[in-house]
Design a protein around this motif. Sequence first.
Motif, short mmCIF file in Angstrom:
data_model
loop_
_atom_site.label_atom_id
_atom_site.label_comp_id
_atom_site.label_asym_id
_atom_site.label_seq_id
_atom_site.Cartn_x
_atom_site.Cartn_y
_atom_site.Cartn_z
N GLY A 1 -67.30 66.43 10.66
CA GLY A 1 -68.40 66.44 9.71
C GLY A 1 -68.69 67.78 9.06
N PHE A 2 -67.89 68.80 9.37
CA PHE A 2 -68.05 70.09 8.71
C PHE A 2 -66.71 70.83 8.73
CE2 PHE A 2 -68.19 72.95 12.43
CZ PHE A 2 -68.50 72.07 13.45
N ALA A 3 -66.63 71.90 7.96
CA ALA A 3 -65.38 72.65 7.82
C ALA A 3 -65.18 73.55 9.03
CB ALA A 3 -65.41 73.45 6.54
N PHE A 4 -64.57 73.03 10.05
CA PHE A 4 -64.41 73.71 11.32
C PHE A 4 -63.81 75.10 11.17
CE2 PHE A 4 -63.88 74.00 15.82
CZ PHE A 4 -62.63 74.53 16.06
N ASP A 5 -62.82 75.24 10.31
CA ASP A 5 -62.13 76.53 10.22
C ASP A 5 -62.94 77.59 9.48
OD1 ASP A 5 -59.58 75.32 7.88
OD2 ASP A 5 -61.75 75.19 7.88
N ASP A 6 -64.14 77.25 9.01
CA ASP A 6 -65.05 78.24 8.42
C ASP A 6 -66.03 78.78 9.46
OD1 ASP A 6 -65.44 76.65 5.15
OD2 ASP A 6 -63.92 78.03 5.92
N TYR A 7 -65.92 78.32 10.68
CA TYR A 7 -66.91 78.64 11.70
C TYR A 7 -66.30 79.42 12.86
CZ TYR A 7 -70.38 75.48 9.65
OH TYR A 7 -71.28 74.87 8.83
N THR A 8 -66.98 80.50 13.23
CA THR A 8 -66.71 81.13 14.52
C THR A 8 -67.19 80.18 15.62
OG1 THR A 8 -66.93 83.38 13.69
CG2 THR A 8 -67.41 83.06 16.01
N ILE B 1 -70.71 81.91 8.65
CA ILE B 1 -71.02 83.28 8.26
C ILE B 1 -72.46 83.42 7.79
CG2 ILE B 1 -70.23 83.00 5.87
CD1 ILE B 1 -69.05 85.88 6.19
N ASN B 2 -73.04 82.39 7.23
CA ASN B 2 -74.45 82.41 6.83
C ASN B 2 -75.39 82.00 7.96
OD1 ASN B 2 -73.91 83.20 4.13
ND2 ASN B 2 -73.30 81.08 3.67
N LEU B 3 -74.84 81.98 9.17
CA LEU B 3 -75.58 81.70 10.40
C LEU B 3 -75.99 80.25 10.56
CD1 LEU B 3 -77.72 84.94 10.81
CD2 LEU B 3 -75.40 84.45 11.62
N LYS B 4 -75.51 79.37 9.68
CA LYS B 4 -75.67 77.94 9.96
C LYS B 4 -74.90 77.66 11.23
CE LYS B 4 -74.76 75.26 6.50
NZ LYS B 4 -73.97 74.46 5.53
N SER B 5 -75.46 76.84 12.10
CA SER B 5 -74.77 76.62 13.38
C SER B 5 -74.96 75.19 13.87
CB SER B 5 -75.28 77.60 14.44
OG SER B 5 -76.65 77.39 14.72
N HIS B 6 -74.05 74.80 14.76
CA HIS B 6 -74.10 73.48 15.38
C HIS B 6 -73.76 73.64 16.85
CE1 HIS B 6 -73.99 72.13 11.23
NE2 HIS B 6 -72.81 72.72 11.06
N TRP B 7 -74.45 72.89 17.71
CA TRP B 7 -74.23 72.95 19.14
C TRP B 7 -73.54 71.69 19.64
CZ3 TRP B 7 -75.19 76.94 22.46
CH2 TRP B 7 -76.03 77.97 22.03
N GLU C 1 -71.52 62.75 9.40
CA GLU C 1 -72.39 63.27 10.45
C GLU C 1 -71.73 64.45 11.14
OE1 GLU C 1 -73.06 60.48 13.57
OE2 GLU C 1 -74.51 61.74 14.61
N VAL C 2 -72.49 65.54 11.27
CA VAL C 2 -72.00 66.73 11.94
C VAL C 2 -72.02 66.52 13.45
CG1 VAL C 2 -72.53 69.13 12.44
CG2 VAL C 2 -72.71 68.29 10.10
#
Length: 117
Positions: A26-33, A101-107, A1-2
């Motif tokens: 639940g996701f690759a944190f270091d791939d995200y701004t 980078i592909n604008l997938k996002s989580h809040w 779960e993200v």
Amino acid sequence: EVQLVQSGGGLVEAGGSLRLSCEASGFAFDDYTIGWFRQALGKEREGVSCISTSGLNIYYADSMKGRFTISRDNAKNTNYLQMENLKPEDTAVYYCKAIEINLKSHWGQGTQGTGSS
């Protein structure tokens, strides 16, 4: 779960400090701004700060420069927003957001930060 789980908000006197944390799972944190946003009562959400995946590129909104510090620890999947010299106008709900980078996002769920007068 993200998940992006925030912690560290609260009420402090004007001039005080708070540190907000944003822990990812639940996701690759270091791939995200990571960005921080805030929304005061009755106002639109505004950008506060953001930090690149490596931590080398950082942005602050003008009113936060010199008072707020963003950082990240990729080993802990956690991002931090250190807020110093808080003012009453900093009172808002603060949100972290992870943006790929592909604008997938989580809040994150939001956390209240208040600088009382």
